[in-house]
Design an enzyme around this catalytic site. Structure first.
Site, short mmCIF file in Angstrom:
data_model
loop_
_atom_site.label_atom_id
_atom_site.label_comp_id
_atom_site.label_asym_id
_atom_site.label_seq_id
_atom_site.Cartn_x
_atom_site.Cartn_y
_atom_site.Cartn_z
N ARG A 46 -87.85 58.53 -99.75
CA ARG A 46 -88.85 58.55 -98.73
C ARG A 46 -90.26 58.58 -99.00
NH1 ARG A 46 -86.68 62.35 -94.73
NH2 ARG A 46 -88.17 61.83 -93.34
N ARG A 89 -80.77 66.40 -90.67
CA ARG A 89 -80.62 64.82 -90.76
C ARG A 89 -80.18 64.55 -92.13
NH1 ARG A 89 -86.89 63.10 -89.05
NH2 ARG A 89 -86.29 61.64 -90.89
N LYS A 95 -95.76 65.61 -89.14
CA LYS A 95 -96.42 64.73 -88.04
C LYS A 95 -95.50 64.91 -86.85
CE LYS A 95 -95.40 60.77 -90.17
NZ LYS A 95 -94.81 61.43 -91.35
N ARG A 125 -85.54 71.66 -92.79
CA ARG A 125 -85.71 71.23 -91.39
C ARG A 125 -84.57 71.11 -90.59
NH1 ARG A 125 -89.45 66.16 -90.29
NH2 ARG A 125 -88.11 65.16 -91.77
N ARG A 146 -96.25 51.77 -90.26
CA ARG A 146 -95.97 52.49 -91.63
C ARG A 146 -95.93 51.06 -92.79
NH1 ARG A 146 -91.81 56.79 -90.09
NH2 ARG A 146 -91.17 57.59 -91.74
P1 AMP Z 1 -88.94 59.57 -89.59
O1 AMP Z 1 -88.04 60.24 -88.44
O2 AMP Z 1 -90.35 59.13 -89.07
O3 AMP Z 1 -89.08 60.40 -90.92
O4 AMP Z 1 -88.24 58.19 -90.04
C1 AMP Z 1 -86.96 58.46 -90.39
C2 AMP Z 1 -86.22 57.00 -90.90
O5 AMP Z 1 -86.45 55.88 -89.98
C3 AMP Z 1 -87.25 56.39 -91.85
O6 AMP Z 1 -87.04 56.86 -93.33
C4 AMP Z 1 -86.96 54.82 -91.85
O7 AMP Z 1 -85.91 54.46 -92.35
C5 AMP Z 1 -86.95 54.68 -90.42
N1 AMP Z 1 -88.37 54.32 -89.72
C6 AMP Z 1 -88.88 55.09 -88.89
N2 AMP Z 1 -90.18 54.63 -88.56
C7 AMP Z 1 -90.25 53.49 -89.35
C8 AMP Z 1 -91.01 52.30 -89.22
N3 AMP Z 1 -92.39 52.27 -88.62
N4 AMP Z 1 -90.94 51.41 -90.07
C9 AMP Z 1 -89.68 51.34 -90.64
N5 AMP Z 1 -88.76 52.14 -90.71
C10 AMP Z 1 -89.06 53.29 -90.12
#
Ligand code: AMP
Length: 216
Positions: A173, A162, A15, A129, A90
């Site tokens: 996740r 990360r 994404k 990544r 989400r």
């Molecule tokens: P991402 O970079 O989108 O994979 O997000 C990394 C982490 O940030 C996720 O595993 C959540 O802990 C937090 N996070 C990101 N977006 C959201 C969201 N919309 N709602 C809640 N937690 C989020």
């Protein structure tokens, strides 16, 4: 009228990579909730510290703080013509909140590309990544390596892995995604804005399919 695109799909499906390309192609703002949390973490804000406790476990940050962070971001001038939302919403509560926020723009969610791939591909992509410290540009040690190991091709900053891209956390996740985010697929399908995209293909191919679907 403003255009809003929500990228939906499991962690590791690409994404973020596609959102950056789409933002450049369409000139819309790119809003990544994960990047916003990581920026807060880097700047040691209270929000960053709170978010870290959830991110490290692979869990979602609570809706109220996430929604208010996105509301603030959407109120910035670069979102007047719309935005590409990557990682938000989400949960159903976040999707409802977004719908209300967008009425303020006389807008709505126009397109929801739903990008999918099998679990083994997701784990391999996320765990290989490398992310750029400065602007979040994304590489993969096998599929999209940088020209110089550990250095971002675009802005020269350091690449890091990360904490939540470790295999165990990625699996957690994915589970959280299946439990809490999957209901949004039906939510947006019902609204007639969902477009399914096969995310198992190489980056360029996914982009091509995504742009073709949006043109339709
Ligand atoms: P991402 O970079 O989108 O994979 O997000 C990394 C982490 O940030 C996720 O595993 C959540 O802990 C937090 N996070 C990101 N977006 C959201 C969201 N919309 N709602 C809640 N937690 C989020």
């Amino acid at each position: 009228m403003a255009t809003f695109i929500v990228l939906l799909g499991p962690p590791g499906v690409g994404k973020g990579t596609q959102a950056k390309i789409l933002a450049e192609t369409t000139n819309l703002a790119h809003i990544s909730s994960g990047d916003l949390f990581r920026e807060n973490l880097k700047n040691q804000t209270e929000l960053g510290k709170l978010a870290k406790s959830y991110m490290d476990k692979g869990e979602l940050v609570p809706d109220d703080v996430t929604i208010s962070m996105i509301r603030d971001r959407l109120s910035r001038a670069d979102c007047e013509t719309g935005a590409i939302l990557d990682g938000f919403p989400r949960t159903p509560a976040q999707a409802d909140a977004l719908e209300k926020m967008l009425t303020g723009f006389k807008g709505k969610v126009d397109y929801v590309p739903f990008i999918t791939a099998a679990k083994d591909i997701l784990v391999e992509r996320a765990s290989g990544r490398w992310t750029c410290r400065e602007q979040g540009h994304i590489y993969h040690q096998k599929f999209n390596p940088p020209q110089k190991v550990g250095i971002c091709d675009i802005d020269g900053s350091e690449l890091y892995q990360r904490d939540d891209d470790k295999v165990e956390t990625v699996s957690k996740r994915i589970k959280v995604y299946l439990d809490q985010t999957m209901p949004l697929v039906e939510y947006y399908r019902q609204k007639g804005v969902l477009v399914e995209i096969d995310g198992s293909q190489p980056v360029d191919q996914v982009t091509e399919n995504l742009l073709a679907a949006l043109k339709k």
